[in-house]
Write a protein that holds these residues in place. Structure first.
Motif, short mmCIF file in Angstrom:
data_model
loop_
_atom_site.label_atom_id
_atom_site.label_comp_id
_atom_site.label_asym_id
_atom_site.label_seq_id
_atom_site.Cartn_x
_atom_site.Cartn_y
_atom_site.Cartn_z
N ALA A 279 42.47 50.16 36.25
CA ALA A 279 43.02 49.31 35.48
C ALA A 279 42.41 47.93 35.99
O ALA A 279 42.42 47.07 35.04
CB ALA A 279 44.77 49.30 35.97
N HIS A 280 42.10 47.75 37.34
CA HIS A 280 41.50 46.32 37.54
C HIS A 280 39.97 46.22 36.89
O HIS A 280 40.07 44.96 36.32
CB HIS A 280 41.29 46.63 39.05
CG HIS A 280 40.53 45.40 39.80
ND1 HIS A 280 41.37 44.38 40.73
CD2 HIS A 280 39.17 45.01 39.95
CE1 HIS A 280 40.42 43.53 41.04
NE2 HIS A 280 39.27 43.96 40.40
N GLU A 281 39.53 47.11 36.73
CA GLU A 281 38.24 47.13 36.18
C GLU A 281 38.53 46.72 34.57
O GLU A 281 37.63 46.07 34.02
CB GLU A 281 37.18 48.46 36.30
CG GLU A 281 36.83 48.67 37.79
CD GLU A 281 36.22 47.48 38.47
OE1 GLU A 281 35.33 46.72 38.05
OE2 GLU A 281 36.40 47.30 39.78
N GLY B 1 40.81 45.43 33.47
CA GLY B 1 41.14 43.78 33.58
C GLY B 1 40.07 42.77 33.31
O GLY B 1 40.02 42.02 32.53
N HIS B 2 38.89 43.10 34.20
CA HIS B 2 37.90 42.27 33.91
C HIS B 2 37.18 42.36 32.74
O HIS B 2 37.02 41.18 32.22
CB HIS B 2 37.01 42.71 35.02
CG HIS B 2 36.98 42.33 36.37
ND1 HIS B 2 37.44 40.88 36.64
CD2 HIS B 2 37.02 43.16 37.48
CE1 HIS B 2 37.66 41.22 38.25
NE2 HIS B 2 37.23 42.34 38.66
N LEU B 3 37.37 43.47 32.04
CA LEU B 3 36.43 43.63 30.75
C LEU B 3 37.41 43.06 29.62
O LEU B 3 36.66 42.10 29.13
CB LEU B 3 36.45 45.00 30.54
CG LEU B 3 35.71 45.41 29.38
CD1 LEU B 3 34.88 46.75 29.48
CD2 LEU B 3 36.74 45.73 27.95
N ALA C 62 39.14 35.27 39.22
CA ALA C 62 38.77 36.44 38.39
C ALA C 62 39.37 37.55 39.02
O ALA C 62 39.91 38.37 38.38
CB ALA C 62 37.39 36.54 38.25
N GLU C 63 39.13 37.92 40.45
CA GLU C 63 39.75 38.77 41.02
C GLU C 63 41.38 38.93 40.80
O GLU C 63 41.70 40.00 40.61
CB GLU C 63 39.19 39.13 42.41
CG GLU C 63 37.88 39.29 42.78
CD GLU C 63 37.53 40.62 41.95
OE1 GLU C 63 37.96 41.46 41.95
OE2 GLU C 63 36.35 40.53 41.14
N GLN C 64 41.91 37.60 41.42
CA GLN C 64 43.15 37.68 41.15
C GLN C 64 43.84 38.17 39.83
O GLN C 64 44.78 38.61 39.77
CB GLN C 64 43.66 36.34 41.52
CG GLN C 64 45.21 36.31 41.89
CD GLN C 64 45.69 37.24 42.69
OE1 GLN C 64 45.25 37.42 44.16
NE2 GLN C 64 46.79 37.90 42.45
ZN LIG Z 1 37.36 43.04 40.56
#
Ligand SMILES: [Zn+2]
Length: 163
Positions: free
Chosen positions: A79-81, A83-85, A128-130
């Protein structure tokens, strides 16, 4: 801290892409996003460097999410990855990544991969990580609140998800 409106909107957009019938699992959502963008997203497990949970590799014709092999909370990382996309976080150019880590400095990687983003969240991550973390938390929360016959987030095992 509550998720920003940008993140909330992105989660809603992804959930709107969910298939209207059948169960909605995280891998199914990734597939739906892939269809929506008309660009394949591949899921795979990999032996990533220690401490790394996941990595998003952007190739010319597709995206690949690599999840650390044996990771217990793989759905969160996926889900995190994602999210980045969907939030449009560009990875760092691979040539630069290669210079920073000799581990990935093979000419093959540099030739075929445009960008990559690697990480595992720490408490003091970059913005971006947050944002990706907020996205992951909210997406998983909202998936878990779908009617039980449609949410399969807990039932899907890693092996099934990654075929
Ligand atoms: Zn990340």
């Amino acid at each position: 801290m509550p998720a920003s409106r940008r993140v909330t909107r992105a989660v809603s957009e992804v959930l709107d892409m969910a298939p209207r019938r059948g169960e909605v699992s995280l891998p199914r959502l990734v597939e739906a996003v892939s269809d929506n963008r008309d660009r394949p997203i591949e899921l795979t497990t990999a032996d990533l460097p220690p401490g790394v949970c996941g990595q998003w590799r952007q190739y010319a014709d597709r995206d690949v999410f690599l999840i650390q092999r044996g990771l217990p909370a793989w759905d969160r990382t996926l889900a995190h990855e994602l999210g980045h996309l969907v939030l449009g976080h560009e990875g760092i150019p691979v040539v630069q990544a290669a210079m920073e880590s000799t581990e990935v400095a093979s000419s093959e990687l540099i030739g075929y991969m445009l960008n990559q983003r690697t990480g595992c969240m720490g408490p003091s991550g970059e913005d971006a990580e947050q944002e990706a973390e907020d996205f992951a938390a909210l997406l998983i929360y909202r998936l878990g609140r779908l009617p039980s016959d449609r949410s399969s987030i807990v039932q899907v095992r890693l092996g099934e998800a990654f075929g």
